[in-house]
Design an enzyme around this catalytic site. Sequence first.
Site, PDB file in Angstrom:
ATOM      1  NE  ARG A  97      40.323  38.763  44.114  1.00 42.21           N
ATOM      2  CZ  ARG A  97      39.641  39.900  44.112  1.00 42.21           C
ATOM      3  NH1 ARG A  97      38.338  39.865  43.814  1.00 42.21           N
ATOM      4  NH2 ARG A  97      40.215  41.041  44.372  1.00 42.21           N
ATOM      5  CD  GLU A 118      39.735  37.555  36.943  1.00 50.10           C
ATOM      6  OE1 GLU A 118      40.119  38.744  37.097  1.00 50.10           O
ATOM      7  OE2 GLU A 118      38.814  37.066  37.596  1.00 50.10           O
ATOM      8  CG  HIS A 168      37.343  40.693  38.060  1.00 48.62           C
ATOM      9  ND1 HIS A 168      38.484  40.102  38.563  1.00 48.62           N
ATOM     10  CD2 HIS A 168      36.786  41.383  39.101  1.00 48.62           C
ATOM     11  CE1 HIS A 168      38.602  40.408  39.855  1.00 48.62           C
ATOM     12  NE2 HIS A 168      37.593  41.191  40.196  1.00 48.62           N
TER      13      HIS A 168
END
Length: 327
Positions: free
Chosen positions: A236, A265, A285
């Site tokens: 993260r 995001e 991601h």
Amino acid sequence: MKITVLDDYFDTIRTLPCFAMLAGHDVTVWNDHVQDVDRLAERLADTEILVLIRERTQIRKALLERLPKLRLISQRSVFPHIDIADCTRLGIVVSSGQHPDTPSFATAELTWGLVLSAMRHIPQQAAALKRGVWQTGVFHSVRGKMLGLYGYGRIGRAVAEYGRAFGMDVQFWAREASRDKAVAAGWKVAASLEEFFATSDVLSLHMRLVPDTRHIVTAADLALMKPTSLLVNTSRAGLIAPDALVQALKAGRPGMAAVDVYETEPLRDPAHPLLAMENVVATPHVGYVTRDEYEIQFTDIFDQIIAYAAGTPTNVVNPDVLVHRRV
């Protein structure tokens, strides 16, 4: 029951074998990403069960209060994107299995792919070749180097095994109890946090983002790293202090970074500082985004739906809701 799946970008869920588990239910799948509360409230007006793909959509109080038919949120893993207290207050069950015995091997694989990509400048060399440039420099092997894993969790341990297979030395840093577990399992633990950052040639973060770990990596930590070292983050973005990584890379310690996670995001700004740096390998991601991992995750998610429909909810993260859950 009326089931809605959000954020299935490539319409993958309906193609998985486990999707057959939802036969007989009224299922709607959305393939775009929407965060606007008004639009989400309209989309989810009749939804009884909401399926989330990790943390792609924020489920907050303002939205929850406009979904009177919602009875269950089913997902997998951590849930910082859901207002759990408001779900409890409104009678909405949140089921989210933590899969204690099953690491995300997909994320561990991507981590290792990023390590090799960054150390050998694979994306940059491939892009240069397409421009007619033959080789762009001399870069780094991993064999004999020190791999540092920050966090002694399931994914970190899997990455450690990959590193050992590639001939790297491996060391961990984590909370004291986790360091003791690492030593008991035969792994090396650094003598101090400072030594950990100063001696790791590749340093990869593998912690959950909770209040105690938010911004746990500071600018001072990064300044201890070698000019030739690599910082990898597939966990993260919030584990690193704001702007600390960008400034550290500009200062030359560490010399490289490989990242799969960002403060905001989806990241759609090509001017983002990390995307503009030649010494950064960046991916959107995709650590968990493989068909194999989806099948594992959504089997669990759909199992939770079946259990709820049978009157026996499982993996309930807000158990106080069970005495007044919506029916």
